[in-house]
Design a protein around this motif. Sequence first.
Motif, PDB file in Angstrom:
ATOM      1  N   ILE A  31      34.042  80.395  55.771  1.00 56.95           N
ATOM      2  CA  ILE A  31      33.136  81.225  56.560  1.00 56.95           C
ATOM      3  C   ILE A  31      32.834  80.477  57.856  1.00 56.95           C
ATOM      4  CG2 ILE A  31      30.865  82.340  56.666  1.00 56.95           C
ATOM      5  CD1 ILE A  31      32.851  83.604  54.652  1.00 56.95           C
ATOM      6  N   ASP A  33      30.961  79.250  61.207  1.00 53.24           N
ATOM      7  CA  ASP A  33      29.596  79.062  61.706  1.00 53.24           C
ATOM      8  C   ASP A  33      29.482  79.550  63.147  1.00 53.24           C
ATOM      9  OD1 ASP A  33      30.790  77.084  63.254  1.00 53.24           O
ATOM     10  OD2 ASP A  33      29.703  75.431  62.329  1.00 53.24           O
ATOM     11  N   GLU A  48      30.265  84.050  63.778  1.00 55.58           N
ATOM     12  CA  GLU A  48      29.449  83.453  62.726  1.00 55.58           C
ATOM     13  C   GLU A  48      29.328  84.407  61.543  1.00 55.58           C
ATOM     14  OE1 GLU A  48      24.983  81.581  62.058  1.00 55.58           O
ATOM     15  OE2 GLU A  48      25.535  82.409  64.012  1.00 55.58           O
ATOM     16  N   GLY A  49      29.521  83.856  60.343  1.00 51.69           N
ATOM     17  CA  GLY A  49      29.417  84.639  59.119  1.00 51.69           C
ATOM     18  C   GLY A  49      30.686  85.363  58.719  1.00 51.69           C
TER      19      GLY A  49
END
Length: 155
Positions: A31, A33, A48-49
Amino acid sequence: MHKFIALETDIARHWQNGGKDVHGQIPDRKISDGKGTPCRHCLKDVPEGEEMLILAHRPFEGVHAYAETGPIFLCANPCPRGGDTGALPPILTTSPDYLVKGYSADERIVYGTGEVVATEDIQAKVADVFQNPDVAFIHVRSARNNCYQARIERD
């Protein structure tokens, strides 16, 4: 003039669909950042995510002493291909400097062309490197980790 070249869509889709990298490994899934995760296909940081791939890539046609292999990031989900313009891609605006290095048509480093340059000086350095008739293409790489970022070709 010149243009920044992203990875070909068919190569990106191969990995995004579970294909193996240059070392015969399935890409790692992580994942993002959102910082320092440049996708070599859309030429933007993986948001992000969002899920991203980490894999080994060799941005050369042949296998030889100069054909560096290293890690790259890629959006795990299909993303639109970036580049093919002379504009500095978003992934080349997130660090204070980058390594710019020229290569010959037979994929050998053209000595004397490699230099770490400030981000705002990339375009001028590329124009300077392309003054050398022995240079067929240029790579932009991380100044800190030597990771491949993008290819640059004459327009």
